[in-house]
Write an enzyme that holds these catalytic residues in place. Structure first.
Site, mmCIF file in Angstrom:
data_model
loop_
_atom_site.group_PDB
_atom_site.id
_atom_site.type_symbol
_atom_site.label_atom_id
_atom_site.label_comp_id
_atom_site.label_asym_id
_atom_site.label_seq_id
_atom_site.Cartn_x
_atom_site.Cartn_y
_atom_site.Cartn_z
ATOM 1 N N ASP A 251 -8.176 -7.565 0.957
ATOM 2 C CA ASP A 251 -7.103 -7.761 2.000
ATOM 3 C C ASP A 251 -7.801 -7.083 3.412
ATOM 4 O OD1 ASP A 251 -5.476 -5.088 3.280
ATOM 5 O OD2 ASP A 251 -6.634 -4.672 1.389
ATOM 6 N N ASP B 88 0.908 -1.242 -0.002
ATOM 7 C CA ASP B 88 0.046 0.067 -0.062
ATOM 8 C C ASP B 88 0.698 1.377 -0.072
ATOM 9 O OD1 ASP B 88 0.944 0.185 2.395
ATOM 10 O OD2 ASP B 88 -0.895 -0.385 3.631
ATOM 11 N N SER B 89 0.426 2.296 -0.193
ATOM 12 C CA SER B 89 1.105 3.594 -0.267
ATOM 13 C C SER B 89 1.541 4.329 1.159
ATOM 14 C CB SER B 89 0.233 4.470 -0.931
ATOM 15 O OG SER B 89 -0.839 5.264 -0.362
ATOM 16 N N GLY B 90 0.893 3.887 2.131
ATOM 17 C CA GLY B 90 1.023 4.536 3.653
ATOM 18 C C GLY B 90 0.060 5.543 3.731
ATOM 19 N N GLY B 91 -0.652 5.902 2.631
ATOM 20 C CA GLY B 91 -1.694 6.947 2.902
ATOM 21 C C GLY B 91 -2.619 6.787 4.143
ATOM 22 N N PHE B 92 -3.135 5.476 3.884
ATOM 23 C CA PHE B 92 -4.266 5.398 5.004
ATOM 24 C C PHE B 92 -3.600 5.571 6.400
ATOM 25 C CE2 PHE B 92 -6.342 2.449 8.058
ATOM 26 C CZ PHE B 92 -7.430 2.716 7.879
ATOM 27 N N CYS C 208 -13.902 -28.123 8.309
ATOM 28 C CA CYS C 208 -12.586 -27.472 7.779
ATOM 29 C C CYS C 208 -11.431 -28.614 7.663
ATOM 30 C CB CYS C 208 -12.023 -26.525 8.756
ATOM 31 S SG CYS C 208 -10.393 -25.707 8.240
ATOM 32 N N ASP D 2 -2.646 8.402 -1.746
ATOM 33 C CA ASP D 2 -3.901 9.038 -1.917
ATOM 34 C C ASP D 2 -4.197 9.814 -0.744
ATOM 35 O OD1 ASP D 2 -4.196 6.569 -0.685
ATOM 36 O OD2 ASP D 2 -6.139 6.472 -0.883
ATOM 37 N N GLY E 42 -11.007 4.154 0.888
ATOM 38 C CA GLY E 42 -11.800 5.192 1.735
ATOM 39 C C GLY E 42 -13.137 4.451 2.311
ATOM 40 N N CYS F 162 -8.114 -27.949 7.479
ATOM 41 C CA CYS F 162 -6.727 -27.459 7.621
ATOM 42 C C CYS F 162 -6.000 -28.419 8.604
ATOM 43 C CB CYS F 162 -7.023 -26.045 8.105
ATOM 44 S SG CYS F 162 -7.374 -25.915 9.757
ATOM 45 N N CYS G 287 -7.476 -27.967 12.261
ATOM 46 C CA CYS G 287 -8.641 -28.929 12.619
ATOM 47 C C CYS G 287 -8.596 -30.291 12.428
ATOM 48 C CB CYS G 287 -9.694 -28.257 11.643
ATOM 49 S SG CYS G 287 -10.159 -26.782 11.695
#
Length: 369
Positions: free
Chosen positions: A265, A92-96, A303, A146, A215, A305, A308
């Site tokens: 994500d 990600d850009s780091g904006g959030f 499940c 952003d 957003g 996995c 489990c």
């Protein structure tokens, strides 16, 4: 170094199957991307992530810029070598993260001045700086810088923010010229349909390889997120990946796919795992509760996995109550497996033209929180 194929579209919904190809491998969508904020998916090794069929993981520009530093990671050969992961990575850009600092930052046209949440030290990130950091990280997919407006926010503020995001997107693209990394543009506009439509129209003029919807998950009800998808996704390019940022419960994946989203994500699977909560076919289960002290069933009987197949609720509860590291490793493993297996089941349903039936069957069994 980046290719996108639209393989199949649902007949009655916007759901679709796609394939994204990067220099580190291909990704079949719809897909959930485990979040490795600090160059690690919490409690998981790279080998375990491959065991549960993680096709791509996400890392965080802001946190890695602060610690250990993007220059150090570049010296290590980039994120892939640094964390021993040879499949695709999205950053990600780091904006959030910067904008979530609230009273610790100041937004200017040139970029954002902020204080580190770690030690209060002063920093500055611009679109150009964000791109330079992500170049050093060496991810396959890069996000444009952003501004992420809060919820609720006045329309006038959201529009001002949106216009700045568009200008920053142009600067991000210019900085990434001649880069082999794929740069995605971010669609903003809050809960205002006309602003979302404006964002799509103007952002797609820049012809990014992919687009994300940003957003969201900033405090608004889920119903608002689904409304945003309903009027935004259909006007996004069909021949580019669509990524919904920071959203990733099972029901969110299902609804996002219904409206045409390809990539998701969220930190939630590992975050709730650390609090002793797991996803099951019938809904969330808080295994640390006393009611499971003598329950020798697996976390989720449906499940298959590793967790489990080998451990009981009683044992995992015991580990968590005793603060044993293995407890949160097991719940984290299970939750990520659940989300990735769920993505696989969604892909299968789309392929077989049974997505609506799959969606209905899920809600008949799954108890929403």
């Amino acid at each position: 170094m980046f290719d996108f194929e639209l393989l199949k579209e649902s007949k009655k919904t916007e759901a679709r199957l796609t394939k994204i190809t990067t220099s580190h491998g291909s990704i079949e969508t719809p897909i959930f991307m485990p979040v490795g904020t600090q160059a690690t998916v919490k409690a998981m090794s790279s080998r375990e992530l491959k065991e549960i069929n993680s096709q791509i993981i996400l890392a965080n520009t802001y946190h890695l810029y602060l610690r250990p530093g993007d220059e150090l990671i570049k010296k290590a050969g980039g994120l892939h070598d640094f964390m021993s992961w040879d499949l695709p990575i999205l950053t990600d850009s780091g904006g959030f993260q910067v904008f979530s600092l609230s009273d610790m930052r100041e937004i200017k046209e040139e970029g954002v001045y902020f204080r580190s949440h770690l030690d209060g030290s002063k920093h500055f990130i611009s679109p150009e700086k964000s791109m330079q950091i992500q170049k050093n990280l060496g991810s396959d997919i890069v996000m444009a810088f952003d501004e992420c407006p809060p919820y609720p926010a006045e329309k006038s503020y959201v529009e001002k923010s949106l216009n700045r995001t568009l200008r920053w997107a142009e600067r991000s693209k210019k900085e990434m010229e001649n880069s082999e990394q794929a740069l995605f543009g971010i669609i903003q506009g809050g809960v205002y349909p006309e602003l979302r439509k404006k964002s799509v129209k103007e952002m797609t003029k820049l012809n990014f390889p992919g687009y994300s919807i940003g957003g969201v998950s900033v405090g608004e009800p889920k119903e608002e997120i689904y409304k945003i998808l309903d009027y935004t996704t259909p006007i996004m390019p069909k021949d580019k990946p669509r990524y919904l940022m920071g959203v990733g419960t099972p029901e969110d994946l299902l609804e996002g796919v219904y409206y045409g989203i390809d990539m998701f994500d969220c930190v939630m699977p590992t975050r709730i795992a650390r609090h002793g909560q797991v996803f099951t076919a019938e809904g969330r289960l808080t295994v640390r509760n006393a009611t499971y002290a003598e329950d020798f069933n697996p976390l989720d009987p449906d499940c298959d996995c590793y967790v489990c197949q080998n451990y009981s609720r009683a044992y995992i509860r015991h580990l968590i109550k005793r603060n044993e590291i293995l407890g949160v490793r097991l719940t984290s493993y299970h939750n990520l497996y659940f989300m990735l297996k769920f993505s696989e089941k969604i892909r299968k349903a789309i392929k077989e033209d049974s997505f609506l039936d799959f969606r209905e069957e899920f809600y008949q069994k799954y108890k929403l929180k």
